[in-house]
Scaffold this motif. Structure first.
Motif, PDB file in Angstrom:
ATOM      1  N   HIS A  76       0.849  -1.198   0.000  1.00 47.32           N
ATOM      2  CA  HIS A  76       0.000   0.000   0.000  1.00 47.32           C
ATOM      3  C   HIS A  76       0.883   1.245   0.000  1.00 47.32           C
ATOM      4  CE1 HIS A  76      -2.605  -3.028   1.990  1.00 47.32           C
ATOM      5  NE2 HIS A  76      -3.526  -2.461   1.249  1.00 47.32           N
ATOM      6  N   GLY A  77       0.292   2.359  -0.383  1.00 47.80           N
ATOM      7  CA  GLY A  77       1.009   3.633  -0.277  1.00 47.80           C
ATOM      8  C   GLY A  77       1.282   3.979   1.182  1.00 47.80           C
ATOM      9  N   SER A  78       0.365   3.617   2.074  1.00 46.51           N
ATOM     10  CA  SER A  78       0.561   3.905   3.505  1.00 46.51           C
ATOM     11  C   SER A  78       1.812   3.191   4.016  1.00 46.51           C
ATOM     12  CB  SER A  78      -0.635   3.419   4.327  1.00 46.51           C
ATOM     13  OG  SER A  78      -1.827   3.821   3.736  1.00 46.51           O
ATOM     14  N   LEU A  81       4.949   4.949   3.035  1.00 48.46           N
ATOM     15  CA  LEU A  81       5.269   6.074   3.931  1.00 48.46           C
ATOM     16  C   LEU A  81       5.867   5.563   5.241  1.00 48.46           C
ATOM     17  CD1 LEU A  81       2.055   8.204   3.287  1.00 48.46           C
ATOM     18  CD2 LEU A  81       4.401   9.006   2.916  1.00 48.46           C
ATOM     19  N   THR A 102      -4.661  16.625   3.035  1.00 44.40           N
ATOM     20  CA  THR A 102      -4.213  15.374   2.409  1.00 44.40           C
ATOM     21  C   THR A 102      -5.091  14.255   2.939  1.00 44.40           C
ATOM     22  OG1 THR A 102      -2.333  13.837   2.108  1.00 44.40           O
ATOM     23  CG2 THR A 102      -2.429  14.977   4.201  1.00 44.40           C
ATOM     24  N   TRP A 103      -4.907  13.071   2.372  1.00 45.12           N
ATOM     25  CA  TRP A 103      -5.626  11.899   2.876  1.00 45.12           C
ATOM     26  C   TRP A 103      -5.041  11.540   4.245  1.00 45.12           C
ATOM     27  CZ3 TRP A 103      -9.713   9.452   3.483  1.00 45.12           C
ATOM     28  CH2 TRP A 103      -9.799   8.082   3.756  1.00 45.12           C
ATOM     29  N   ALA A 105      -4.018   8.981   5.563  1.00 49.01           N
ATOM     30  CA  ALA A 105      -2.901   8.021   5.627  1.00 49.01           C
ATOM     31  C   ALA A 105      -1.547   8.722   5.735  1.00 49.01           C
ATOM     32  CB  ALA A 105      -2.915   7.112   4.404  1.00 49.01           C
ATOM     33  N   THR A 106      -1.437   9.938   5.183  1.00 48.44           N
ATOM     34  CA  THR A 106      -0.152  10.651   5.290  1.00 48.44           C
ATOM     35  C   THR A 106       0.190  10.854   6.764  1.00 48.44           C
ATOM     36  OG1 THR A 106      -0.821  11.860   3.295  1.00 48.44           O
ATOM     37  CG2 THR A 106       1.147  12.648   4.425  1.00 48.44           C
ATOM     38  N   ASP A 172       5.158  12.688  -0.679  1.00 49.31           N
ATOM     39  CA  ASP A 172       4.000  11.799  -0.785  1.00 49.31           C
ATOM     40  C   ASP A 172       3.437  12.055  -2.181  1.00 49.31           C
ATOM     41  OD1 ASP A 172       1.561  10.573  -0.819  1.00 49.31           O
ATOM     42  OD2 ASP A 172       1.030  11.109   1.244  1.00 49.31           O
ATOM     43  N   ALA A 174       1.520  10.003  -3.873  1.00 48.01           N
ATOM     44  CA  ALA A 174       0.414   9.055  -4.099  1.00 48.01           C
ATOM     45  C   ALA A 174      -0.528   9.549  -5.186  1.00 48.01           C
ATOM     46  CB  ALA A 174      -0.359   8.851  -2.797  1.00 48.01           C
ATOM     47  N   GLN A 175      -0.551  10.888  -5.383  1.00 49.90           N
ATOM     48  CA  GLN A 175      -1.481  11.466  -6.354  1.00 49.90           C
ATOM     49  C   GLN A 175      -0.724  12.068  -7.539  1.00 49.90           C
ATOM     50  OE1 GLN A 175      -4.037  14.179  -4.162  1.00 49.90           O
ATOM     51  NE2 GLN A 175      -4.615  12.608  -2.676  1.00 49.90           N
ATOM     52  N   SER A 196       1.140   5.499  -4.030  1.00 52.67           N
ATOM     53  CA  SER A 196       0.045   4.545  -3.791  1.00 52.67           C
ATOM     54  C   SER A 196      -0.432   4.038  -5.141  1.00 52.67           C
ATOM     55  CB  SER A 196      -1.113   5.248  -3.082  1.00 52.67           C
ATOM     56  OG  SER A 196      -2.306   4.479  -3.216  1.00 52.67           O
ATOM     57  N   GLN A 198      -3.377   2.311  -5.235  1.00 52.45           N
ATOM     58  CA  GLN A 198      -4.757   1.953  -4.891  1.00 52.45           C
ATOM     59  C   GLN A 198      -5.648   2.236  -6.100  1.00 52.45           C
ATOM     60  OE1 GLN A 198      -6.962   4.678  -4.322  1.00 52.45           O
ATOM     61  NE2 GLN A 198      -8.747   3.447  -3.779  1.00 52.45           N
ATOM     62  N   LYS A 201      -6.004   5.557  -8.190  1.00 53.58           N
ATOM     63  CA  LYS A 201      -4.805   6.273  -8.623  1.00 53.58           C
ATOM     64  C   LYS A 201      -4.549   6.068 -10.129  1.00 53.58           C
ATOM     65  CE  LYS A 201      -4.150   7.544  -4.360  1.00 53.58           C
ATOM     66  NZ  LYS A 201      -5.154   6.784  -3.623  1.00 53.58           N
ATOM     67  N   GLY A 208      -1.622  -1.290  -3.708  1.00 56.37           N
ATOM     68  CA  GLY A 208      -0.188  -1.391  -3.982  1.00 56.37           C
ATOM     69  C   GLY A 208       0.502  -0.095  -3.611  1.00 56.37           C
TER      70      GLY A 208
HETATM   71  C1  LIG Z   1      -1.870  11.656  -0.562  1.00 57.54           C
HETATM   72  C2  LIG Z   1      -2.025  10.209  -0.190  1.00 57.54           C
HETATM   73  N1  LIG Z   1      -1.133   9.648   0.648  1.00 57.54           N
HETATM   74  C3  LIG Z   1      -1.216   8.360   0.998  1.00 57.54           C
HETATM   75  C4  LIG Z   1      -2.228   7.555   0.530  1.00 57.54           C
HETATM   76  C5  LIG Z   1      -2.301   6.137   1.017  1.00 57.54           C
HETATM   77  O1  LIG Z   1      -2.199   5.194   0.023  1.00 57.54           O
HETATM   78  P1  LIG Z   1      -2.853   3.735   0.202  1.00 57.54           P
HETATM   79  O2  LIG Z   1      -4.332   3.905   0.206  1.00 57.54           O
HETATM   80  O3  LIG Z   1      -2.358   2.964  -0.972  1.00 57.54           O
HETATM   81  O4  LIG Z   1      -2.362   3.176   1.488  1.00 57.54           O
HETATM   82  C6  LIG Z   1      -3.170   8.076  -0.359  1.00 57.54           C
HETATM   83  C7  LIG Z   1      -4.251   7.234  -0.877  1.00 57.54           C
HETATM   84  O5  LIG Z   1      -5.344   7.688  -1.165  1.00 57.54           O
HETATM   85  C8  LIG Z   1      -3.079   9.453  -0.717  1.00 57.54           C
HETATM   86  O6  LIG Z   1      -3.951  10.018  -1.550  1.00 57.54           O
END
Ligand SMILES: Cc1ncc(COP(=O)(O)O)c(C=O)c1O
Length: 420
Positions: A76-78, A81, A102-103, A105-106, A172, A174-175, A196, A198, A201, A208
């Motif tokens: 995952h993107g999380s 990080l 931000t989302w 997860a950051t 980050d 992810a986007q 990310s 996901q 994306k 992933g």
């Molecule tokens: C800016 C940002 N960081 C981190 C994430 C986390 O990624 P993941 O959902 O793959 O864990 C996302 C996912 O939406 C994101 O948009």
């Protein structure tokens, strides 16, 4: 005279029978690649070695794509990080700057790494961190620069600001797969870049992630951090595990499966063509909106020489009297037959960021609360209260689609408010 909005039973800008592009779109070789994994004896990097792993092929391809020396794929993107932060070797509870827009997860990744996120405001014109926000935080042990929606943070100036604090910048991205700043790819500008993959994306395998970096020592640690303290053998032996127990640090299992890796290899091959279509449509929309009062796109730095659209924010300012951007999003959805939505609230008031609900995080949660007693986020609040987002898939069609979006935005923006 105003035209009745579709949410008030008026005729919509876009009638039925004209669907928007679907998402995700499978690359031509995706089915065959998944089938190849299915009929191999290698479904994971922890399977006994047979052939070159897709995970290794993807790591090489994505390092090449981002112009970096190393790529460590993750589930995952999380997790990307988390391992990037862990590999910095900071002390428990050290503060890490995270933009408020931000989302979640950051920020939750920072807690998962045993650190404390410090939420800082963003530039309302771009949605990203600026150097002044970093310079104002002398305690910061690291900085996470998020490339928000479709704009890039100015990582070179953030690097300079962070260096004076003795901190490193993690992007980050992810986007922002494939976005470029003066020719350099998002993810390659800071000390490490996290992605990310996901479902929503631009490059996806459903779930992933990946970290890219030029720091070879850190990349080795990251391999361990995401494979239970194991690294790849230089020369894997058929029938034996391709990983061996190096244990320089203590890892966990955040490995990308072979199915996801095979899919990513194929999806990567169509990413640039998709960027071309989306970006040409974005520029067409930008031209169309130039003549529409009350609606604009975020400021685009001329240094960002390639866009990577994740969500395109249409900023409604002023909003029709008495109306919110949630209303504008609903009105846009009804006009277009396409989901339009407001950004999430800033993390400072997000119900998703609640470390006090996890008993094991108590000491970090306490520190987090104390650090945020008096902070304000006017830049993040502005965008959260004025933007309406469209998913990048809406930009995979034609210029006619852009004309519909511009017409819908104009119709919504000129609504006089009240009950009309
Ligand atoms: C800016 C940002 N960081 C981190 C994430 C986390 O990624 P993941 O959902 O793959 O864990 C996302 C996912 O939406 C994101 O948009």
């Amino acid at each position: 005279m105003t035209t009745a909005l579709a949410i008030h039973s008026g005729a919509p800008v876009r009638g039925p029978g004209r669907p928007w592009p679907a998402w995700p779109t499978a690359a031509p070789g995706a089915g065959a690649a998944l089938d190849a994994v299915l009929h191999s004896a290698n479904w994971a990097i922890t399977s006994p070695y047979r052939d070159r792993l897709y995970e290794r092929r993807f790591a090489q391809a994505f390092a090449d794509y981002t112009g970096t020396a190393h790529c460590v794929p993750t589930d995952h993107g999380s997790s990307a990080l988390v391992i990037a932060l862990e590999s910095l070797g900071l002390r428990y509870g050290d503060p890490v700057l995270v933009p408020a827009l931000t989302w979640t997860a950051t920020a939750t990744a920072v807690f998962r790494a045993g650190l404390v996120p410090v939420l800082v405001d963003v530039d309302p014109a771009t949605g990203c961190l600026d150097a002044a926000a970093v310079a104002a935080e002398p305690e910061a042990a690291a900085v996470i620069a998020v490339h928000w929606a479709c704009t890039m943070a100015d990582v070179p100036v953030l690097n300079a600001a962070a260096t004076t604090l003795g901190a490193k910048v993690i992007e980050d991205a992810a986007q922002a797969h494939g976005a470029r700043w003066r020719g350099r790819a998002a993810g390659s500008l800071g000390w490490a870049g996290c992605f990310s993959m996901q479902h929503s994306k631009v490059l996806t395998s459903g779930e992933g992630g990946a970290v890219v970096t030029d720091d070879g020592a850190a990349a080795g640690l990251m391999e361990e951090l995401r494979a239970d303290s194991r690294r790849y053998r230089d020369e894997p032996v058929r029938g034996e595990l391709p990983l061996y127990e190096t244990a320089e640090t203590m890892g966990a299992n955040y490995c990308l499966s072979e199915f996801a890796a095979a899919l990513l290899c194929e999806q990567l091959s169509i990413l640039d063509d998709q960027h071309e279509v989306r970006n040409a449509n974005f520029l067409a929309l930008e031209r169309m909106l130039a003549d529409v009062p009350g609606v604009r796109l975020p400021r685009r730095s001329p240094a960002q020489d390639r866009l990577s659209l994740y969500e395109v924010p249409l900023v409604f300012d002023p909003l029709p009297p008495g109306r919110t951007n949630a209303w504008a999003a609903e009105a846009m959805t009804a006009e277009l037959g396409l989901r339009a939505y407001p950004p999430r609230v800033p993390l400072s008031r997000s119900p998703l960021l609640a470390p006090w609900r996890k008993s094991t995080l108590a000491p970090l949660a306490e520190r987090f609360r104390a650090l945020h007693a008096d902070r304000r986020y006017p830049g993040a609040e502005y965008l959260a209260g004025h933007a309406v987002l469209l998913h990048h898939s809406a930009f995979l069609g034609t210029e006619e689609d852009m004309a519909d979006i511009a017409a819908a935005a104009a119709k919504v923006a000129r609504h006089p408010g009240g009950d009309a």
